[in-house]
Scaffold this motif. Structure first.
Motif, PDB file in Angstrom:
ATOM      1  N   MET B 238     -13.720   6.795 -23.240  1.00  0.00           N
ATOM      2  CA  MET B 238     -14.492   5.898 -23.411  1.00  0.00           C
ATOM      3  C   MET B 238     -14.186   4.893 -24.681  1.00  0.00           C
ATOM      4  O   MET B 238     -14.374   4.144 -24.040  1.00  0.00           O
ATOM      5  CB  MET B 238     -15.907   6.924 -23.691  1.00  0.00           C
ATOM      6  CG  MET B 238     -16.273   6.814 -22.275  1.00  0.00           C
ATOM      7  SD  MET B 238     -17.561   8.974 -23.184  1.00  0.00           S
ATOM      8  CE  MET B 238     -18.930   7.719 -24.311  1.00  0.00           C
ATOM      9  N   ALA B 239     -13.690   5.565 -25.588  1.00  0.00           N
ATOM     10  CA  ALA B 239     -13.184   4.600 -26.260  1.00  0.00           C
ATOM     11  C   ALA B 239     -12.749   3.285 -26.022  1.00  0.00           C
ATOM     12  O   ALA B 239     -12.204   2.476 -26.855  1.00  0.00           O
ATOM     13  CB  ALA B 239     -12.676   5.274 -27.701  1.00  0.00           C
ATOM     14  N   CYS B 240     -11.405   3.272 -24.869  1.00  0.00           N
ATOM     15  CA  CYS B 240     -10.453   2.263 -24.357  1.00  0.00           C
ATOM     16  C   CYS B 240     -11.293   1.684 -23.626  1.00  0.00           C
ATOM     17  O   CYS B 240     -10.584   0.721 -23.137  1.00  0.00           O
ATOM     18  CB  CYS B 240      -9.374   2.713 -24.687  1.00  0.00           C
ATOM     19  SG  CYS B 240      -9.287   4.174 -22.736  1.00  0.00           S
ATOM     20  N   GLY B 241     -12.479   1.922 -22.796  1.00  0.00           N
ATOM     21  CA  GLY B 241     -12.996   1.047 -22.454  1.00  0.00           C
ATOM     22  C   GLY B 241     -12.559   1.819 -21.043  1.00  0.00           C
ATOM     23  O   GLY B 241     -12.982   0.714 -19.991  1.00  0.00           O
ATOM     24  N   ALA B 242     -12.498   2.399 -20.337  1.00  0.00           N
ATOM     25  CA  ALA B 242     -11.677   2.617 -19.371  1.00  0.00           C
ATOM     26  C   ALA B 242     -12.933   3.729 -18.302  1.00  0.00           C
ATOM     27  O   ALA B 242     -12.516   3.738 -17.526  1.00  0.00           O
ATOM     28  CB  ALA B 242      -9.743   3.912 -19.066  1.00  0.00           C
ATOM     29  N   ALA B 243     -13.058   4.122 -19.354  1.00  0.00           N
ATOM     30  CA  ALA B 243     -14.485   5.147 -18.787  1.00  0.00           C
ATOM     31  C   ALA B 243     -16.206   4.370 -19.123  1.00  0.00           C
ATOM     32  O   ALA B 243     -16.162   4.398 -20.718  1.00  0.00           O
ATOM     33  CB  ALA B 243     -14.349   6.517 -18.524  1.00  0.00           C
ATOM     34  N   THR B 244     -16.930   5.207 -19.158  1.00  0.00           N
ATOM     35  CA  THR B 244     -18.114   5.164 -19.434  1.00  0.00           C
ATOM     36  C   THR B 244     -19.035   7.669 -19.386  1.00  0.00           C
ATOM     37  O   THR B 244     -18.143   7.859 -19.271  1.00  0.00           O
ATOM     38  CB  THR B 244     -19.219   4.596 -19.049  1.00  0.00           C
ATOM     39  OG1 THR B 244     -20.119   5.001 -17.310  1.00  0.00           O
ATOM     40  CG2 THR B 244     -19.056   3.326 -18.678  1.00  0.00           C
ATOM     41  N   LEU B 245     -19.639   7.260 -19.877  1.00  0.00           N
ATOM     42  CA  LEU B 245     -20.498   8.787 -20.606  1.00  0.00           C
ATOM     43  C   LEU B 245     -20.614   9.250 -18.861  1.00  0.00           C
ATOM     44  O   LEU B 245     -20.773  10.484 -18.546  1.00  0.00           O
ATOM     45  CB  LEU B 245     -21.452   9.068 -20.746  1.00  0.00           C
ATOM     46  CG  LEU B 245     -22.119  10.652 -21.342  1.00  0.00           C
ATOM     47  CD1 LEU B 245     -20.803  11.248 -22.387  1.00  0.00           C
ATOM     48  CD2 LEU B 245     -23.125   9.525 -22.907  1.00  0.00           C
ATOM     49  N   ALA B 246     -21.006   8.049 -17.952  1.00  0.00           N
ATOM     50  CA  ALA B 246     -21.319   8.469 -16.882  1.00  0.00           C
ATOM     51  C   ALA B 246     -20.042   9.339 -16.095  1.00  0.00           C
ATOM     52  O   ALA B 246     -20.019  10.284 -14.881  1.00  0.00           O
ATOM     53  CB  ALA B 246     -22.410   7.468 -16.355  1.00  0.00           C
ATOM     54  N   ASP B 247     -19.064   8.376 -16.724  1.00  0.00           N
ATOM     55  CA  ASP B 247     -17.787   9.199 -15.945  1.00  0.00           C
ATOM     56  C   ASP B 247     -17.588   9.902 -15.878  1.00  0.00           C
ATOM     57  O   ASP B 247     -16.383  10.583 -15.920  1.00  0.00           O
ATOM     58  CB  ASP B 247     -16.432   7.706 -15.852  1.00  0.00           C
ATOM     59  CG  ASP B 247     -17.280   6.391 -14.925  1.00  0.00           C
ATOM     60  OD1 ASP B 247     -18.160   6.338 -14.718  1.00  0.00           O
ATOM     61  OD2 ASP B 247     -16.783   5.261 -15.963  1.00  0.00           O
ATOM     62  N   CYS B 248     -17.713  10.638 -16.612  1.00  0.00           N
ATOM     63  CA  CYS B 248     -17.058  11.386 -18.007  1.00  0.00           C
ATOM     64  C   CYS B 248     -17.743  12.762 -16.778  1.00  0.00           C
ATOM     65  O   CYS B 248     -18.613  13.237 -16.828  1.00  0.00           O
ATOM     66  CB  CYS B 248     -17.451  12.510 -19.231  1.00  0.00           C
ATOM     67  SG  CYS B 248     -16.412  10.882 -20.243  1.00  0.00           S
ATOM     68  N   ALA B 249     -16.936  14.136 -16.355  1.00  0.00           N
ATOM     69  CA  ALA B 249     -16.397  14.875 -15.291  1.00  0.00           C
ATOM     70  C   ALA B 249     -16.564  16.545 -15.845  1.00  0.00           C
ATOM     71  O   ALA B 249     -17.351  17.052 -15.062  1.00  0.00           O
ATOM     72  CB  ALA B 249     -15.862  14.788 -13.960  1.00  0.00           C
ATOM     73  N   LEU B 250     -15.834  16.262 -17.378  1.00  0.00           N
ATOM     74  CA  LEU B 250     -16.060  17.345 -17.573  1.00  0.00           C
ATOM     75  C   LEU B 250     -16.357  18.530 -19.005  1.00  0.00           C
ATOM     76  O   LEU B 250     -16.450  16.853 -20.083  1.00  0.00           O
ATOM     77  CB  LEU B 250     -14.141  17.668 -17.689  1.00  0.00           C
ATOM     78  CG  LEU B 250     -14.101  18.842 -18.624  1.00  0.00           C
ATOM     79  CD1 LEU B 250     -12.731  19.332 -18.025  1.00  0.00           C
ATOM     80  CD2 LEU B 250     -13.418  18.926 -19.795  1.00  0.00           C
TER      81      LEU B 250
END
Lengths: 359, 359
Positions: B238-250
């Motif tokens: 999330m910090a490096c912009g590769a993902a949003t919170l919604a993309d976090c699956a774990l």
């Protein structure tokens, strides 16, 4: 000539975690002697080694009972036939309380609590187990971890425990700050006075921490001490003066796998082996016994990045080294077995039976 | 109403690590689509999940082969029937080379190397296995990890590989810095020119890293990409912009076990669960989904210390929360199983089959 580290890497693979059983036994004996001299029961904390084999060595040396930080650790120790277990942790939630009741049915137990909601759950578990549960009140005398924040709360919680059917008020659990003997004594005296006023008595007054071994006997009214790390020691214990390098009984065996430049190298022990534990602000992530001037300055998961500016000719690719980690307790928890040695020779392996049992 | 996190804690105990399989599949599909769009083969890095079950999901979605960081991971994947394995790590020492030969006897393999001493060992292993081993040269284009430091060294190592019986020069392995597309391109072009001069060709040019997904297709000559973390994502991504919170699956499921004061609390997930990984300088050790303003500001082994100054009324003892960790790869490696969910319901468990296999 093959070194012990090379022999370990050859036999068990690199990285590996190895312990020197001779030094382990010396550490066990020293802790026991220190507790004996201070007139305190020795209740070692097994979170460091998570091994019934080592817990038994501690008992045979004179330890009175043992300390677990999780219910899973306690279950493993009980399964191995060990008893007189103190769980120094609030057990919360239905799954935990059912397991606690199951374990309590098998054997007497002592657990800590710092909150009425915790005591309530413990009372239900003990009632379900149909065996009284001994409960100690965890008191915070300065570390701001768990523990009630004031003597008045400690007394109130003791009263609640004593008043809960199936629970018995057993005493107090403390983890004093290293510089907090005086504050701890003040807190403790106030609680004892309050308890006396309630007609209650703390049978157990349990202090903790390897860094606090230097204060052993300094806290009036203490009955026992819980030290974990001292069985192995590590860079943190060296930094706080509790141990010397010679007292460190656990090493991570690792191999130099890359030497991109004279100033840089890579060990095959990264954050999945040494862990990212900074050891309270130490320089780097471990001390390389063979080349102490080499710095493990950064970690990736399987890379320990070496700064070799001070020793560019040392540590070629293939060199096998012994690393004293920052914090042994978390390193042991990364591996399923500890390689055991004696007098520079491999003896065998000990399973880390409670590895990963964080609940 | 019982929440999913409470259900997980109730069923599997707290703390637990759970994954949302719906989101995992979306992440797998997105990575595959991105690689397809860039004309690159997708060779996911399984160090993140260490699970043949999830590796198979990645293959079924279109991945070409897989990446392992350790030989132990590769052995587990091979045992589960997976193939086309690239080990992106220097394998060094007799124990490793014997195991490599054993695995190579079973199936073709590709491994990386960045030093003549490593190539020498690989040559011996491949000769013993009586099957040619594909070797890619790891190049350091700015991260100062492993990898040869100059194009000339890359070419020299390629020549050595090509000249070693039983080894085949297969190409180049890169892990470009996030801001290093240009430097990487320059390095790569120089190596390619040098290789051409030697009559050699890089069949594989493998780039890596979830943070580098934003540059996918930007490096001319790349043939494949290795991304690991993207299957789950985490606070670092999330910090490096590769993902949003919604993309976090774990998520780590954890329970509030202590509330000493309105401003302070303790979660039962400490450094033996969340790990001390600082996530490259993030604030604290995890993001609590239910109460993001609560900070996990410090860890002990089984304590996650909560700063609740911003939300003193939230999170009573017994509250069960979902924590997005700083770095999923190291968190997965702490547990023997991942609890799987779909649409807010528990499905079952997946073993972390290669957990702890750091060698």
């Amino acid at each position: 000539m093959t070194t012990l580290a090379e022999e370990v890497a050859r036999t068990f693979g690199s990285p590996a975690v190895m312990i020197d059983l001779d030094q382990v036994e010396r550490n066990i004996a020293r802790l026991q002697a220190a507790c004996d001299a201070a007139g305190l029961a020795n209740r070692p904390h097994i979170k460091t080694h998570k091994s019934p084999v080592l817990a038994r060595l501690q008992q045979e040396a004179g330890a009175r009972g043992l300390t677990c930080q999780t219910l899973g650790e306690a279950e493993v120790m009980a399964e191995a036939g060990l008893s007189d277990i103190l769980i120094s942790y609030n057990l919360v939630g239905p799954e935990k309380l059912e397991r606690l009741a199951r374990l309590l049915r098998r054997m007497p137990l002592t657990v800590s609590a710092d909150h009425p909601a915790v005591v309530e759950g413990l009372g239900e578990a003990a009632a379900a187990a149909e065996r009284p549960l001994d409960v100690v009140v965890e008191c915070d005398t300065g570390r701001a971890r768990a523990g009630v924040a004031t003597p008045a709360e400690a007394v109130a919680l003791a009263r609640m425990i004593a008043g809960t059917p199936a629970l018995r008020f057993a005493g107090l659990l403390l983890y004093p700050p290293e510089d907090g003997v005086q504050a701890t004594q003040g807190f403790l005296d106030a609680v004892q006075a309050g308890l006396a006023g309630e007609g209650l008595q703390a049978r157990i007054v349990s202090t903790g921490g390897t860094p606090n071994l230097k204060h052993l006997g300094a806290i009036r009214g203490a009955t026992e001490h819980r030290a974990g790390t001292f069985i192995f020691n590590d860079r943190m214990m060296m930094a706080c003066g509790a141990a010397t390098l010679a007292d460190c009984a656990l090493d991570v065996v690792a191999t130099v796998v890359s030497r991109a430049t004279p100033e840089r190298g890579v060990l095959d022990a990264g954050s999945k082996t040494l862990t990212a534990d900074p050891g309270g602000g130490l320089d780097g992530y471990g001390l390389i016994r063979e080349v102490p001037q080499a710095r493990i300055h950064k970690l990736a998961e399987e890379h320990g990045f070496l700064d070799l500016a001070a020793c560019p000719d040392a540590l070629p690719v293939g060199a096998v080294v012994r690393v004293v980690p920052n914090h042994v307790c978390v390193v042991v928890n990364m591996v399923d077995r500890l390689v055991t040695t004696r007098g520079g020779r491999i003896i065998g392996e000990i399973p880390v039976a409670a590895r990963g049992l964080t609940g």
